[in-house]
Design an enzyme around this catalytic site. Structure first.
Site, PDB file in Angstrom:
ATOM      1  N   HIS A  72       0.892  -1.149  -0.005  1.00 45.67           N
ATOM      2  CA  HIS A  72       0.111   0.168   0.030  1.00 45.67           C
ATOM      3  C   HIS A  72       0.975   1.109  -0.005  1.00 45.67           C
ATOM      4  O   HIS A  72       1.794   1.452   0.741  1.00 45.67           O
ATOM      5  CB  HIS A  72      -0.908   0.171   1.203  1.00 45.67           C
ATOM      6  CG  HIS A  72      -1.985  -1.185   1.237  1.00 45.67           C
ATOM      7  ND1 HIS A  72      -3.057  -1.018   2.024  1.00 45.67           N
ATOM      8  CD2 HIS A  72      -2.200  -2.143   0.433  1.00 45.67           C
ATOM      9  CE1 HIS A  72      -3.921  -2.100   1.754  1.00 45.67           C
ATOM     10  NE2 HIS A  72      -3.401  -2.782   0.780  1.00 45.67           N
ATOM     11  N   TYR A 206      -9.687   5.166   7.145  1.00 49.74           N
ATOM     12  CA  TYR A 206      -9.787   5.535   8.556  1.00 49.74           C
ATOM     13  C   TYR A 206     -10.863   6.408   8.501  1.00 49.74           C
ATOM     14  O   TYR A 206     -10.926   7.499   8.145  1.00 49.74           O
ATOM     15  CB  TYR A 206      -8.695   6.092   9.453  1.00 49.74           C
ATOM     16  CG  TYR A 206      -7.448   5.080   9.617  1.00 49.74           C
ATOM     17  CD1 TYR A 206      -7.201   4.745  10.948  1.00 49.74           C
ATOM     18  CD2 TYR A 206      -6.675   4.670   8.613  1.00 49.74           C
ATOM     19  CE1 TYR A 206      -6.216   3.845  11.014  1.00 49.74           C
ATOM     20  CE2 TYR A 206      -5.693   3.684   8.739  1.00 49.74           C
ATOM     21  CZ  TYR A 206      -5.466   3.378  10.303  1.00 49.74           C
ATOM     22  OH  TYR A 206      -4.490   2.476  10.260  1.00 49.74           O
ATOM     23  N   PRO A 297      -4.507  -0.262  18.544  1.00 49.99           N
ATOM     24  CA  PRO A 297      -4.246  -0.704  17.101  1.00 49.99           C
ATOM     25  C   PRO A 297      -4.402   0.185  16.034  1.00 49.99           C
ATOM     26  O   PRO A 297      -4.160   0.182  14.999  1.00 49.99           O
ATOM     27  CB  PRO A 297      -5.333  -1.902  17.108  1.00 49.99           C
ATOM     28  CG  PRO A 297      -6.388  -1.600  17.959  1.00 49.99           C
ATOM     29  CD  PRO A 297      -5.839  -0.966  19.135  1.00 49.99           C
ATOM     30  N   LYS A 301       0.941  -0.379  15.209  1.00 47.45           N
ATOM     31  CA  LYS A 301       2.361  -0.652  15.694  1.00 47.45           C
ATOM     32  C   LYS A 301       2.701  -2.060  16.468  1.00 47.45           C
ATOM     33  O   LYS A 301       4.037  -1.990  16.534  1.00 47.45           O
ATOM     34  CB  LYS A 301       2.535   0.504  16.551  1.00 47.45           C
ATOM     35  CG  LYS A 301       2.676   2.020  16.016  1.00 47.45           C
ATOM     36  CD  LYS A 301       3.886   2.205  14.859  1.00 47.45           C
ATOM     37  CE  LYS A 301       3.646   2.980  13.695  1.00 47.45           C
ATOM     38  NZ  LYS A 301       4.101   3.037  12.562  1.00 47.45           N
ATOM     39  N   TYR A 388       3.870   6.251  10.441  1.00 38.22           N
ATOM     40  CA  TYR A 388       3.083   5.023  10.108  1.00 38.22           C
ATOM     41  C   TYR A 388       3.800   4.082   9.394  1.00 38.22           C
ATOM     42  O   TYR A 388       3.775   2.836   9.484  1.00 38.22           O
ATOM     43  CB  TYR A 388       1.859   5.521   8.957  1.00 38.22           C
ATOM     44  CG  TYR A 388       0.741   4.567   9.164  1.00 38.22           C
ATOM     45  CD1 TYR A 388      -0.260   5.011   9.928  1.00 38.22           C
ATOM     46  CD2 TYR A 388       0.688   3.384   8.283  1.00 38.22           C
ATOM     47  CE1 TYR A 388      -1.440   3.844   9.772  1.00 38.22           C
ATOM     48  CE2 TYR A 388      -0.336   2.360   8.331  1.00 38.22           C
ATOM     49  CZ  TYR A 388      -1.418   2.870   9.049  1.00 38.22           C
ATOM     50  OH  TYR A 388      -2.407   1.761   8.995  1.00 38.22           O
TER      51      TYR A 388
END
Length: 397
Positions: A72, A206, A297, A301, A388
């Site tokens: 991604h 998200y 979550p 990580k 991220y």
């Protein structure tokens, strides 16, 4: 029985540590309370940072990952007032020149077990499953002893030079090293499902919605992984499949977005909390992974922190066995700098995206301002992308 390193726990941290140590010529024995089939089927995290993928490739563990993993280049933040909800793409490649890979934790575990066996690690010799009554003694000496009972009820004593506690928050190792932990519990949880439904979006979404947070994810071209923010005491059985799909459709709604529905293969509730154990070492006992830290979550990580721990620990143990104590003495300091960075990022993502029942109008306006700034400022988006996708292993942040 004797070995150089006894590893408690056969999750990603313990199994990867065993593999990395073998590459350094260091013998290890892995002890796991669960069965092999259980650890290989247990569904957990699914996002691998760029440094995690790099390490697995360098260790010769990424053949199936490279075939079946889903690279991604970014994520999507979805938010806005009803009727005005928009997608905002965070382009990792453009911002920081690297991305992530979606590949289930259970798949990583399968690959690690297969690799250890292919390298000659025998079940019942170097890999022990379904063990019980583990007891550790002598961690302040240079010859700790790990006693355990095998699946057939026979008692064993394993003498070693060091012990790696990779047995999670509820294992026996953490209290021996760090009886005091620093913790935070969030006032919500995630209801997660695994569904036999082809993904309709190529990246994670998200979604910030007045009803609560939702996450659109995937595990393969045929399987989607989806989450809903729910109260922490939620019983998954109280949510019918129809109710789950209806709420996902509401919270993920956006112009042009279609949600495939399908049979729900698995359903469960994940608590949202943070935990850090300090220190991560006592004598010859070292903590790694969930035994040392837990993150909510939202920032993806958990498994990546475990991998980062053992990337440092493998070298530290190699040097320790050769008489060089410097990396082992610095282990806690080195790892905790990354841990606290990940804790902050995970808290930030969680606070920005979830609905808090006690939030005031002022709190809600601040949240909206943070979301707007994150997607409109290249500097803010770069910070998100940098965190991220992950920092180099061993870097003190």
């Amino acid at each position: 029985m004797r070995t150089q390193v006894a590893i408690i726990g056969a999750g990603p941290a313990g199994l990867l540590l065993s593999h990395l140590l073998a590459g350094e010529g260091v013998d290890s024995v892995v002890l796991e309370a669960r069965s092999r089939s259980y650890i290989e089927q247990r569904v957990r995290a699914g996002v691998l940072e760029h440094p995690t993928v790099q390490l697995l490739r360098e260790a010769g563990l990424a053949d199936r990952l490279d075939r079946e993993g889903m690279p991604h280049a970014g994520i999507t933040l979805r938010f806005g007032e009803p009727g005005e909800r928009r997608d905002h793409h965070i382009d990792f490649h453009d911002l920081v020149g690297r991305g992530i890979t979606v590949y289930g934790q259970q798949e990583v575990v399968k690959d690690l077990v297969a690799a250890r066996i292919a390298d000659g690690a025998e079940i019942g010799a170097q890999l022990w499953f379904e063990v019980s009554e583990i007891a550790i003694s002598g961690i302040e000496s240079d010859a700790p002893v790990v006693a355990f009972t095998d699946a057939e009820g026979r008692r064993h004593e394993l003498t070693c030079a060091a012990v790696a506690g990779c047995d999670g928050y509820h294992g026996i190792c953490r209290p021996l090293v760090a009886p005091r932990t620093i913790e935070r519990t969030y006032p919500f949880a995630w209801l997660g499902i695994l569904a036999k439904a082809a993904p309709t979006h190529h990246e994670l979404v998200y979604s910030h919605h007045p009803n609560g947070f939702a996450l659109y994810s995937m595990r393969s071209p045929e399987i989607t992984r989806l989450y809903l923010q729910v109260p922490p005491d939620t019983d998954p059985a109280s949510w019918s499949d129809a109710r789950i799909w209806d709420e996902l459709g509401t919270r993920l709604a956006a112009e042009g977005f279609h949600l495939n529905e399908g049979p729900v293969l698995e359903k469960g509730v994940t608590a949202m909390r943070s935990m850090v154990a300090e220190p991560m070492r006592r004598g010859r006992l070292f903590l790694a992974g969930d035994a040392a830290h837990i993150v909510p979550p939202t920032g993806a990580k958990g498994m990546n922190l475990a991998v980062a721990d053992v990337a440092v620990l493998a070298g530290a143990l190699r040097d320790l066995l050769r008489g060089d104590h410097r990396a082992a003495d610095a282990y806690t300091r080195t790892c905790l700098s990354r841990v606290w960075r990940a804790e902050h990022f995970s808290w930030w993502m969680t606070s920005m995206l979830h609905i808090f029942d006690d939030a005031t109008e002022f709190d809600r306006r601040l949240q909206q301002a943070q979301l707007a700034y994150t997607v409109s400022s290249r500097a803010a988006a770069t910070s998100l992308a940098e965190n991220y996708t992950g920092f180099p292993h061993g870097a003190v942040l």
